[in-house]
Design a protein around this motif. Structure first.
Motif, PDB file in Angstrom:
ATOM      1  N   LEU A 244      26.019  87.651  42.222  1.00  0.00           N
ATOM      2  CA  LEU A 244      27.322  87.314  42.797  1.00  0.00           C
ATOM      3  C   LEU A 244      27.623  88.163  44.020  1.00  0.00           C
ATOM      4  O   LEU A 244      27.942  87.642  45.089  1.00  0.00           O
ATOM      5  N   CYS A 245      27.516  89.472  43.888  1.00  0.00           N
ATOM      6  CA  CYS A 245      27.964  90.343  44.982  1.00  0.00           C
ATOM      7  C   CYS A 245      27.087  90.219  46.219  1.00  0.00           C
ATOM      8  O   CYS A 245      27.564  90.409  47.341  1.00  0.00           O
ATOM      9  N   THR A 246      25.815  89.885  46.055  1.00  0.00           N
ATOM     10  CA  THR A 246      24.926  89.745  47.220  1.00  0.00           C
ATOM     11  C   THR A 246      24.775  88.298  47.657  1.00  0.00           C
ATOM     12  O   THR A 246      24.074  88.017  48.622  1.00  0.00           O
ATOM     13  N   GLY A 247      25.420  87.366  46.942  1.00  0.00           N
ATOM     14  CA  GLY A 247      25.368  85.965  47.333  1.00  0.00           C
ATOM     15  C   GLY A 247      26.494  85.660  48.303  1.00  0.00           C
ATOM     16  O   GLY A 247      27.638  86.071  48.097  1.00  0.00           O
ATOM     17  N   GLY A 248      26.219  84.969  49.366  1.00  0.00           N
ATOM     18  CA  GLY A 248      27.251  84.635  50.337  1.00  0.00           C
ATOM     19  C   GLY A 248      28.362  83.825  49.711  1.00  0.00           C
ATOM     20  O   GLY A 248      28.150  83.062  48.764  1.00  0.00           O
ATOM     21  N   SER A 249      29.555  83.951  50.262  1.00  0.00           N
ATOM     22  CA  SER A 249      30.702  83.264  49.665  1.00  0.00           C
ATOM     23  C   SER A 249      30.780  81.794  50.049  1.00  0.00           C
ATOM     24  O   SER A 249      31.331  80.984  49.307  1.00  0.00           O
ATOM     25  N   PHE A 250      30.243  81.425  51.227  1.00  0.00           N
ATOM     26  CA  PHE A 250      30.427  80.070  51.753  1.00  0.00           C
ATOM     27  C   PHE A 250      29.127  79.279  51.710  1.00  0.00           C
ATOM     28  O   PHE A 250      28.107  79.745  52.218  1.00  0.00           O
ATOM     29  N   PRO A 251      29.160  78.070  51.146  1.00  0.00           N
ATOM     30  CA  PRO A 251      30.250  77.419  50.413  1.00  0.00           C
ATOM     31  C   PRO A 251      30.235  77.840  48.951  1.00  0.00           C
ATOM     32  O   PRO A 251      29.257  78.443  48.481  1.00  0.00           O
ATOM     33  N   SER A 252      31.272  77.499  48.221  1.00  0.00           N
ATOM     34  CA  SER A 252      31.360  77.865  46.811  1.00  0.00           C
ATOM     35  C   SER A 252      30.416  77.014  45.964  1.00  0.00           C
ATOM     36  O   SER A 252      30.524  75.789  45.940  1.00  0.00           O
ATOM     37  N   GLY A 253      29.509  77.686  45.252  1.00  0.00           N
ATOM     38  CA  GLY A 253      28.597  76.972  44.367  1.00  0.00           C
ATOM     39  C   GLY A 253      29.300  76.375  43.169  1.00  0.00           C
ATOM     40  O   GLY A 253      28.988  75.257  42.738  1.00  0.00           O
ATOM     41  N   HIS A 254      30.247  77.121  42.588  1.00  0.00           N
ATOM     42  CA  HIS A 254      31.009  76.596  41.460  1.00  0.00           C
ATOM     43  C   HIS A 254      31.778  75.332  41.863  1.00  0.00           C
ATOM     44  O   HIS A 254      31.873  74.377  41.098  1.00  0.00           O
ATOM     45  N   THR A 255      32.347  75.362  43.071  1.00  0.00           N
ATOM     46  CA  THR A 255      33.089  74.195  43.529  1.00  0.00           C
ATOM     47  C   THR A 255      32.170  73.001  43.714  1.00  0.00           C
ATOM     48  O   THR A 255      32.506  71.870  43.333  1.00  0.00           O
ATOM     49  N   THR A 256      31.000  73.238  44.283  1.00  0.00           N
ATOM     50  CA  THR A 256      30.020  72.162  44.418  1.00  0.00           C
ATOM     51  C   THR A 256      29.668  71.583  43.062  1.00  0.00           C
ATOM     52  O   THR A 256      29.635  70.360  42.864  1.00  0.00           O
ATOM     53  N   THR A 257      29.439  72.460  42.100  1.00  0.00           N
ATOM     54  CA  THR A 257      29.082  72.031  40.751  1.00  0.00           C
ATOM     55  C   THR A 257      30.188  71.206  40.114  1.00  0.00           C
ATOM     56  O   THR A 257      29.941  70.141  39.542  1.00  0.00           O
ATOM     57  N   VAL A 258      31.429  71.693  40.205  1.00  0.00           N
ATOM     58  CA  VAL A 258      32.506  70.986  39.513  1.00  0.00           C
ATOM     59  C   VAL A 258      32.817  69.655  40.180  1.00  0.00           C
ATOM     60  O   VAL A 258      33.193  68.687  39.497  1.00  0.00           O
ATOM     61  N   TYR A 259      32.647  69.562  41.487  1.00  0.00           N
ATOM     62  CA  TYR A 259      32.850  68.265  42.134  1.00  0.00           C
ATOM     63  C   TYR A 259      31.703  67.301  41.829  1.00  0.00           C
ATOM     64  O   TYR A 259      31.922  66.089  41.724  1.00  0.00           O
ATOM     65  N   GLN A 260      30.495  67.815  41.689  1.00  0.00           N
ATOM     66  CA  GLN A 260      29.400  66.931  41.280  1.00  0.00           C
ATOM     67  C   GLN A 260      29.699  66.328  39.910  1.00  0.00           C
ATOM     68  O   GLN A 260      29.550  65.122  39.691  1.00  0.00           O
ATOM     69  N   ALA A 261      30.158  67.172  38.986  1.00  0.00           N
ATOM     70  CA  ALA A 261      30.497  66.687  37.646  1.00  0.00           C
ATOM     71  C   ALA A 261      31.770  65.849  37.673  1.00  0.00           C
ATOM     72  O   ALA A 261      31.836  64.778  37.058  1.00  0.00           O
ATOM     73  N   GLY A 262      32.796  66.333  38.383  1.00  0.00           N
ATOM     74  CA  GLY A 262      34.092  65.671  38.360  1.00  0.00           C
ATOM     75  C   GLY A 262      34.089  64.309  39.021  1.00  0.00           C
ATOM     76  O   GLY A 262      34.672  63.352  38.489  1.00  0.00           O
TER      77      GLY A 262
END
Length: 494
Positions: A244-262
Motif C-alpha cells: 500500500l505505502c509504496t503503491g501509487g495512489s492514482f488510480p484507485s485499485g479498490h475503486t476499479t474493482t468495485v466498479y467492475q463488480a458493481g
C-alpha cells in the motif's frame, strides 16, 4: 495476517509472468487459458487517464516524487480528501473498513463484490450476501469476486499506478519524521513521503504545518457481524504494508474493482441498477474515509472500471457463456428466497440508504444522503466530479466511447446501439474536467470520454423514441423505461 489483495505489490509482480498459451486474470493473478475475445482487448488505462499529467508530473524515477503542475486542482483534491476523512461518521468508518477488504490468501473473508450487498435493498441485499457467503451463487461468485472473477478481476491498475506514481494522502511530507513502529521498513518516511507537496499545502486549513495532509488513520477492528462471512474477520487498514505505502495512489485499485463488480451486478439486476451503482460509489468514496486515496483517484478508478466492463459487455461470447448464466442463477435464487416474483420483492423492500457525514455537507457539494432512487442518482452524479472546477472547455459536444453503449444492453434490450449511445450522450456531464478526454477524442488521441458517463442517470431514464427511431431522454432518477410513439396507420414503409 490477512492479505489485502492489491496491497502486496511484490506478490502481484511475482505472479505477473505470462505463461505460454495462457492469460492472467488481471487482479487475481490466476493463469487461465484465454477463452473470450475480450481477454485480449483490455483497455489502455494510461491512455484513458492521461489528463492526470496536467495536474501531476512524476519524476520518472519511481520514487513517488514529482511536480505539481496545477495547484488549484491538487489543492481541491487535498481539501475534499481531508474533509471526507475527518468528517465521516463512526458507522461510515466501519463500512469503509468492510469495503477495504479483499479475500485472504486462504480465500476466507469477503470482498467488495459482497460488501456492497445493501445496494440491492435491505431484504434482497441480505439474501444476496447470504447466497455469496454460503456458496449458493457459484456462477455469480466466479463472475464478480475480486480475486479471480472474470469481470470482478478483469483488469488491475498496476501499470497505471506505475505510470503516474503519486504519493498517498496519509504519507508524511517530512522525510525526517521517525518511522511508525511495526510498519514495514519500506514505509518509513525517509523512503516514501509526500515532500513534493510541501510548498502547495503549507498555510491551508486541511494541511499540517509540515505540509502533510490532515488524515486520521483508522484502527484495525474485528467484524463480528457475520454479514458477509460466517466467521469473524479482522478489518485491517494496511497503512504500514509495503504494497500500500509504496503503491501509487492514482488510480484507485479498490475503486476499479468495485466498479467492475458493481456495474456488472447492475446489469444482472437492471431494476436496481441506480442503487447498486451508488452503493459502489460509496465503497469507492470510502477509500477517502480510510485516508488512502484522493478524490481524483476515485474518479480515475471509476473511469477504469467503466472501460473494463464495457469491454466485457461488448463480447458476445462472454455474455452468452458467463453473464447470462450468472444472471439466471442470481434471479432464480432471489425469487426463491423472496417467495414472490422479483419485481414484487423489490417493490416491497426498503431501498439502500446512507448518511456518510451525519448530515454535514461536503465542500462544494451536499451531505450525500441517500434515501431513495432520486437521491441515489443525485449523489452518484455529485461523485462524478467532487466539486472540481473545469480545466478545459465546458462547451464540447458529448463524447461516448465506443463500446460504452453495451453497458445499457440489459437496461434497454429493445433499443439498438445507436439509441443506447444517444441515452449516454444525453445523460453525460458537461465537458471540461481534468480527466475528460473529449478534446483528445476529437483529435484522435483517445477513444472518447469515460469521465463524463453518468451510468446511474442513464440506467434510470425515461426515454421517448419517436417514429423515426430518434431517442430523447425525458427524465432520470426513476425506473428505466421506453415510450415509443405510435406509427400512424398506413404509414408503414415510408
Amino acid at each position: 495476517m490477512r492479505t489485502q489483495r492489491g496491497h502486496r505489490r511484490p506478490l502481484r509482480i511475482g505472479i505477473a509472468t505470462v505463461v505460454a498459451g495462457a492469460s492472467l486474470l488481471a487482479s487475481g493473478g490466476v493463469a487461465q487459458a484465454a477463452e473470450y475475445p475480450s481477454d485480449s482487448t483490455k483497455p489502455d488505462l494510461v491512455k484513458a487517464l492521461q489528463g492526470y499529467y496536467n495536474a501531476w508530473q512524476p519524476s520518472g524515477k519511481h520514487d513517488m516524487h514529482g511536480r505539481v503542475v496545477n495547484p488549484r486542482v491538487t489543492n481541491w483534491n487535498d481539501r475534499v480528501t481531508s474533509w471526507i476523512n475527518q468528517n465521516s461518521t463512526k458507522d461510515q468508518q466501519f463500512r469503509a473498513l468492510q469495503n477495504a477488504m479483499y479475500l485472504a490468501d486462504d480465500r476466507s473473508g469477503y470482498d467488495q463484490s459482497t460488501s456492497i450487498a445493501d445496494g440491492l435493498g435491505q431484504t434482497i441485499g441480505r439474501y444476496y450476501a447470504e447466497g455469496r457467503r454460503n456458496g449458493r451463487l457459484p456462477k455469480v461468485d466466479a463472475l464478480l469476486n475480486a480475486t479471480d472473477g472474470t469481470s470482478g478481476a478483469y483488469i488491475n491498475t498496476d501499470t497505471a499506478k506505475d505510470a503516474f506514481y503519486h504519493p498517498r494522502p496519509y504519507l508524511a511530507a517530512d522525510p525526517s519524521v521517525p518511522a511508525i513502529p511495526k510498519e514495514d521498513e519500506a514505509c518509513a518516511p525517509s523512503k516514501v513521503n509526500a515532500s513534493s507537496y510541501v510548498s502547495t499545502r503549507k498555510g491551508h486549513q486541511w494541511a499540517n504545518p509540515d505540509g502533510s495532509l490532515k488524515i486520521t488513520r483508522l484502527a484495525p477492528v474485528v467484524d463480528r457481524t457475520h454479514q458477509f462471512s460466517n466467521s469473524d474477520v479482522v478489518l485491517w487498514p494496511a497503512y504500514g504494508d509495503t504494497g500500500l505505502c509504496t503503491g501509487g495512489s492514482f488510480p484507485s485499485g479498490h475503486t476499479t474493482t468495485v466498479y467492475q463488480a458493481g456495474i456488472t451486478l447492475a446489469t444482472l439486476l437492471p431494476e436496481l441498477a441506480p442503487e447498486i451503482l451508488t452503493r459502489s460509489s460509496e465503497a469507492a468514496n470510502n477509500r477517502m474515509t480510510v485516508g488512502v486515496h484522493y478524490s481524483l483517484d476515485i474518479i480515475g478508478g471509476r473511469i477504469s472500471g467503466q472501460a473494463a466492463i464495457a469491454s466485457r459487455a461488448s463480447d458476445a461470447t462472454y455474455r452468452k457463456q458467463v453473464l447470462e448464466p450468472a444472471r439466471a442463477e442470481l434471479r432464480a435464487y432471489l425469487e426463491k428466497r423472496c417467495g414472490t416474483p422479483l419485481a414484487r420483492c423489490i417493490a416491497k423492500d426498503k431501498p439502500y440508504r446512507n448518511n456518510p457525514y451525519g448530515g454535514k455537507a461536503i465542500p462544494g457539494g451536499t451531505a450525500q444522503i441517500v434515501y431513495n432512487r432520486q437521491s441515489a442518482v443525485k449523489v452518484y452524479t455529485e461523485r462524478l466530479e467532487y466539486g472540481h472546477q473545469p480545466t478545459q472547455s465546458t462547451r464540447l459536444a458529448p463524447s461516448v466511447p465506443t463500446g460504452a453503449e453495451n453497458l445499457l444492453l440489459d437496461v434497454y434490450p429493445g433499443l439498438n446501439a445507436t439509441q443506447r449511445r444517444a441515452i449516454l450522450a444525453q445523460t453525460e456531464t458537461r465537458s471540461g474536467q481534468l480527466l475528460d478526454t473529449t478534446k483528445l477524442a476529437l483529435d484522435g488521441k483517445a477513444p472518447g470520454s469515460w469521465q463524463r458517463l453518468n451510468l446511474a442517470a442513464a440506467m434510470s431514464a425515461t426515454v421517448r423514441v419517436d417514429r423515426n427511431g430518434a431517442v430523447k431522454v425525458i427524465s432520470t432518477g426513476g425506473q428505466a423505461r421506453v415510450i415509443k410513439d405510435r406509427v400512424p396507420a398506413g404509414a408503414g414503409g415510408r
